[in-house]
Motif scaffolding. Structure first.
Motif, PDB file in Angstrom:
ATOM      1  N   HIS A   1       0.805  -1.210   0.000  1.00 60.86           N
ATOM      2  CA  HIS A   1       0.000   0.000   0.000  1.00 60.86           C
ATOM      3  C   HIS A   1       0.845   1.270   0.000  1.00 60.86           C
ATOM      4  O   HIS A   1       1.994   1.275   0.464  1.00 60.86           O
ATOM      5  CB  HIS A   1      -0.927   0.009   1.225  1.00 60.86           C
ATOM      6  N   GLU A   2       0.218   2.318  -0.496  1.00 67.03           N
ATOM      7  CA  GLU A   2       0.867   3.619  -0.543  1.00 67.03           C
ATOM      8  C   GLU A   2       1.091   4.184   0.857  1.00 67.03           C
ATOM      9  O   GLU A   2       1.990   4.998   1.063  1.00 67.03           O
ATOM     10  CB  GLU A   2       0.004   4.583  -1.364  1.00 67.03           C
ATOM     11  N   ASN A   3       0.301   3.768   1.839  1.00 67.84           N
ATOM     12  CA  ASN A   3       0.430   4.292   3.200  1.00 67.84           C
ATOM     13  C   ASN A   3       1.373   3.451   4.059  1.00 67.84           C
ATOM     14  O   ASN A   3       1.203   3.341   5.265  1.00 67.84           O
ATOM     15  CB  ASN A   3      -0.937   4.390   3.874  1.00 67.84           C
ATOM     16  N   ARG A   4       2.361   2.805   3.416  1.00 64.80           N
ATOM     17  CA  ARG A   4       3.476   2.114   4.075  1.00 64.80           C
ATOM     18  C   ARG A   4       3.116   0.747   4.649  1.00 64.80           C
ATOM     19  O   ARG A   4       3.928   0.151   5.347  1.00 64.80           O
ATOM     20  CB  ARG A   4       4.084   2.967   5.194  1.00 64.80           C
ATOM     21  N   THR A   5       1.923   0.241   4.396  1.00 67.45           N
ATOM     22  CA  THR A   5       1.502  -1.008   5.017  1.00 67.45           C
ATOM     23  C   THR A   5       1.543  -2.172   4.030  1.00 67.45           C
ATOM     24  O   THR A   5       1.513  -1.997   2.814  1.00 67.45           O
ATOM     25  CB  THR A   5       0.069  -0.896   5.579  1.00 67.45           C
ATOM     26  N   ILE A   6       1.592  -3.371   4.614  1.00 68.62           N
ATOM     27  CA  ILE A   6       1.430  -4.639   3.892  1.00 68.62           C
ATOM     28  C   ILE A   6       0.294  -5.386   4.575  1.00 68.62           C
ATOM     29  O   ILE A   6       0.241  -5.462   5.804  1.00 68.62           O
ATOM     30  CB  ILE A   6       2.721  -5.478   3.900  1.00 68.62           C
TER      31      ILE A   6
ATOM     32  N   ILE B   1      -6.156 -10.915   7.442  1.00 72.71           N
ATOM     33  CA  ILE B   1      -5.490 -11.786   8.402  1.00 72.71           C
ATOM     34  C   ILE B   1      -4.492 -10.995   9.235  1.00 72.71           C
ATOM     35  O   ILE B   1      -4.396 -11.160  10.449  1.00 72.71           O
ATOM     36  CB  ILE B   1      -4.766 -12.932   7.670  1.00 72.71           C
ATOM     37  N   HIS B   2      -3.762 -10.135   8.561  1.00 68.00           N
ATOM     38  CA  HIS B   2      -2.714  -9.377   9.260  1.00 68.00           C
ATOM     39  C   HIS B   2      -2.448  -8.089   8.487  1.00 68.00           C
ATOM     40  O   HIS B   2      -2.482  -8.071   7.260  1.00 68.00           O
ATOM     41  CB  HIS B   2      -1.432 -10.217   9.338  1.00 68.00           C
ATOM     42  N   SER B   3      -2.205  -7.013   9.226  1.00 71.71           N
ATOM     43  CA  SER B   3      -1.861  -5.730   8.624  1.00 71.71           C
ATOM     44  C   SER B   3      -0.720  -5.131   9.425  1.00 71.71           C
ATOM     45  O   SER B   3      -0.744  -5.142  10.660  1.00 71.71           O
ATOM     46  CB  SER B   3      -3.072  -4.792   8.634  1.00 71.71           C
ATOM     47  N   MET B   4       0.298  -4.630   8.729  1.00 69.07           N
ATOM     48  CA  MET B   4       1.470  -4.110   9.436  1.00 69.07           C
ATOM     49  C   MET B   4       2.062  -2.941   8.673  1.00 69.07           C
ATOM     50  O   MET B   4       2.011  -2.889   7.439  1.00 69.07           O
ATOM     51  CB  MET B   4       2.526  -5.205   9.610  1.00 69.07           C
ATOM     52  N   VAL B   5       2.616  -1.995   9.421  1.00 66.69           N
ATOM     53  CA  VAL B   5       3.408  -0.922   8.817  1.00 66.69           C
ATOM     54  C   VAL B   5       4.784  -1.506   8.527  1.00 66.69           C
ATOM     55  O   VAL B   5       5.513  -1.891   9.446  1.00 66.69           O
ATOM     56  CB  VAL B   5       3.509   0.290   9.749  1.00 66.69           C
ATOM     57  N   ALA B   6       5.150  -1.580   7.241  1.00 69.04           N
ATOM     58  CA  ALA B   6       6.325  -2.341   6.834  1.00 69.04           C
ATOM     59  C   ALA B   6       7.512  -1.478   6.445  1.00 69.04           C
ATOM     60  O   ALA B   6       8.653  -1.940   6.476  1.00 69.04           O
ATOM     61  CB  ALA B   6       5.977  -3.259   5.664  1.00 69.04           C
ATOM     62  N   HIS B   7       7.287  -0.208   6.048  1.00 63.22           N
ATOM     63  CA  HIS B   7       8.370   0.647   5.577  1.00 63.22           C
ATOM     64  C   HIS B   7       8.143   2.077   6.067  1.00 63.22           C
ATOM     65  O   HIS B   7       7.109   2.390   6.680  1.00 63.22           O
ATOM     66  CB  HIS B   7       8.453   0.632   4.051  1.00 63.22           C
ATOM     67  N   LEU B   8       9.125   2.917   5.778  1.00 59.09           N
ATOM     68  CA  LEU B   8       9.042   4.323   6.146  1.00 59.09           C
ATOM     69  C   LEU B   8       8.419   5.175   5.054  1.00 59.09           C
ATOM     70  O   LEU B   8       8.203   6.369   5.249  1.00 59.09           O
ATOM     71  CB  LEU B   8      10.446   4.858   6.479  1.00 59.09           C
ATOM     72  N   ASP B   9       8.163   4.590   3.907  1.00 65.25           N
ATOM     73  CA  ASP B   9       7.532   5.280   2.785  1.00 65.25           C
ATOM     74  C   ASP B   9       6.652   4.272   2.063  1.00 65.25           C
ATOM     75  O   ASP B   9       6.515   3.121   2.497  1.00 65.25           O
ATOM     76  CB  ASP B   9       8.606   5.875   1.860  1.00 65.25           C
TER      77      ASP B   9
END
Length: 537
Positions: A440-445, A456-464
């Motif tokens: 996603h554009e909002n840094r999540t996977i 099932i799972h959502s996480m902030v994965a990166h800084l951009d």
């Protein structure tokens, strides 16, 4: 004899002066040594020197960054080792205390933690023994409380043996200071625990591979948008905004050079698109490939001989077909070897399924009326090849059935906090399970269940923004790329990050456009806005 007359001498001198004023023969050696020519040569050499200087400084800074990262990683590992040693000693002491309490409750006599049993003492009865299973469970509970259970299980076998004092000093240096007079507990409780840990390490050791940069591919003139590997050979195909596709044979460089981060030259360049090339898909058995471009066309190519001379003339016959139908840029491509079908998604809002080996290639069209927005990425579902999963710019992810040509389900587009996610840049299918993974554009996977449509799972994965995803064929790793210039490696089972690699530099606020796993060889590739592709081994 009389000399020449004064008038004859004057005439000869005038003729000489007239001859000297004539332009020189261009064949003379001094013809290029004019002042403008010298100044032009000096300016050219100076600009070339400055370009080399800037390139060298950039490479020097990159190497310094890598050295600093490796030094920090080494220091972190040493600190973790020291901390583990301290915690293991604390746990051993706590376990001895619990055994002493248990002994006191059983026999009514207190035994000090370091007390030895007499050598002549008979084998204790089973009724007086502490249940070693309970002891192991207690130790595991302590490990979980301090948060080191996964860490210990993930350690390599040699390091665990060294920390537990089971290796020879010659192999791993002197073991940490521990009470040497302590006999092995009855029943081999600690030994059994160590063996269980080592067995789990052996099963998981291959998952802890560290990926390091090996090749740098530099021949593109603009951002690289897509990458794909040959199914069986050490060959990579790249697509760029410079309008070309390039084929790279990594074996040639591997046999000829030994230093790290090698430069590799392409063995073939494909030219036919009238604009940027945005997407790639490898055909079956590596004999063909497909590319989608800003010009709205999907083109099929024949892969040339992998030992082709890079200086041979361009062969127009490598272009096998042109699939027309899209009216705008083709953002994503996916190929199914089992179905022999190609899927494409375009900025015109449609998702098309093609039979590239048929005279009427377009089989079906989805989202004709843009009812779900504009598709951004498409992938065949690995657990059910008759389905495709498509992501859209409005944050939705849909499953389509290729047999009925209807949408099956809209996968949930909200996180647990109830907020709708932004633009989805990429979607991939889990190698073996009915799960779709979106970037996603909002840094999540996000991990989505294809059966229930739930998150099932959502996480902030990166800084951009997370721009691209790829999974390895074994279903062990997920790799993600982002505009924060990093590539991150995740375990698919527990969704934890095991490695981060700073791979590319930013250009116009963009960094990494695509990542790829080799289907059968230990290679990872990343493509960047800096016009470079990196190969990691």
């Amino acid at each position: 004899m009389l000399g020449p007359s004064p008038s004859a001498a004057a005439a000869a001198a005038a003729g000489a002066m007239a001859g000297s004023s004539q332009p020189r023969d261009p064949q003379d050696g001094d013809a290029g040594l004019s002042l403008p020519g010298i100044l032009h040569f000096i300016q050219y050499e100076w600009s070339r020197f400055q370009a080399e200087k800037y390139r060298w400084e950039a490479e020097r800074d990159e190497l310094r960054t890598q050295v600093a990262f490796l030094q920090g990683e080494r220091k972190g590992q040493e600190n973790m080792k020291q901390d583990l040693v301290r915690r293991i000693k604390m746990l051993e002491y706590a376990l001895k205390q619990e055994r002493a309490k248990h002994q006191k409750l059983k026999s009514g006599t207190e035994q000090s933690p370091g007390e030895k049993k007499p050598e002549t003492e008979a084998e204790p009865k089973p009724t007086n023994q502490m249940p070693w299973k309970e002891g192991r469970q207690l130790l595991r509970k302590y490990l979980e409380e301090v948060g080191y259970s996964d860490t210990i299980l993930d350690m390599r076998s040699k390091r665990v043996r060294s920390l537990l004092g089971r290796n020879s000093p010659e192999a791993n240096g002197p073991p940490p200071s521990e009470p040497s007079a302590e006999p092995e507990p009855h029943g081999g409780g600690e030994s059994l625990l160590v063996r269980q840990i080592e067995e789990q390490i052996k099963r998981r050791e291959e998952f802890k591979k560290t990926w390091n940069p090996r090749f740098t591919l530099r021949s593109h003139f603009d951002a690289i948008r897509a990458l794909t590997f040959h199914p069986s050979q050490a060959v990579l195909l790249s697509a760029s905004e410079d309008g070309t596709l390039k084929l790279w044979n990594l074996n040639k460089a591997m046999h000829s050079k030994k230093n790290a981060a090698l430069d590799v030259e392409p063995i073939y360049t494909f030219r036919a698109h009238s604009g940027a090339v945005l997407s790639l898909a490898m055909g079956e058995e590596g004999e063909s490939c497909f590319s989608g471009g800003l010009d709205g066309t999907v083109r099929g190519w024949k892969i040339p001989d992998l030992n082709v001379d890079p200086y041979d003339n361009y062969d127009p016959g490598v272009e096998s077909s042109v699939l027309s139908g899209h009216e705008d840029a083709v953002w994503g491509l996916a190929y199914s070897s089992s179905l022999k079908r190609l899927a494409s998604c375009s900025a015109d809002g449609t998702v098309r399924i093609w039979d590239p080996h048929n005279s009427s290639p377009c089989v079906s069209v989805f989202n004709k009326e843009k009812e779900h927005g504009t598709p951004t990425s498409v992938a065949f579902v690995n657990s059910d090849p008759s389905q495709v999963v498509v992501s859209f710019d409005v944050g939705e992810t849909l499953l389509y059935d290729l047999n009925t040509e209807q949408s099956i389900m809209v996968l949930e587009n909200q996180a647990k906090d109830g907020k709708c996610h932004e633009l989805i840049n990429h979607v991939v299918s889990h190698p073996s399970q009915p799960i779709s993974i979106t970037a996603h554009e909002n840094r999540t996977i996000r991990y989505l269940d294809n059966k229930t449509g739930k998150v099932i799972h959502s996480m902030v994965a990166h800084l951009d923004a997370v721009t691209c995803l790829a999974t390895d064929p074994k279903g062990t790793y997920l790799i993600s790329g982002s505009h924060d210039c990093s590539v991150r490696l995740w375990m698919l089972d527990n969704r934890t990050c095991v490695q981060e690699i700073t791979a590319h530099r930013k250009k116009h606020d963009e960094a990494i456009h695509d990542v790829a796993f080799h289907p059968s060889q230990p290679f990872i590739a990343s493509a960047g806005a800096d016009a470079l592709a990196k190969i990691f081994v």
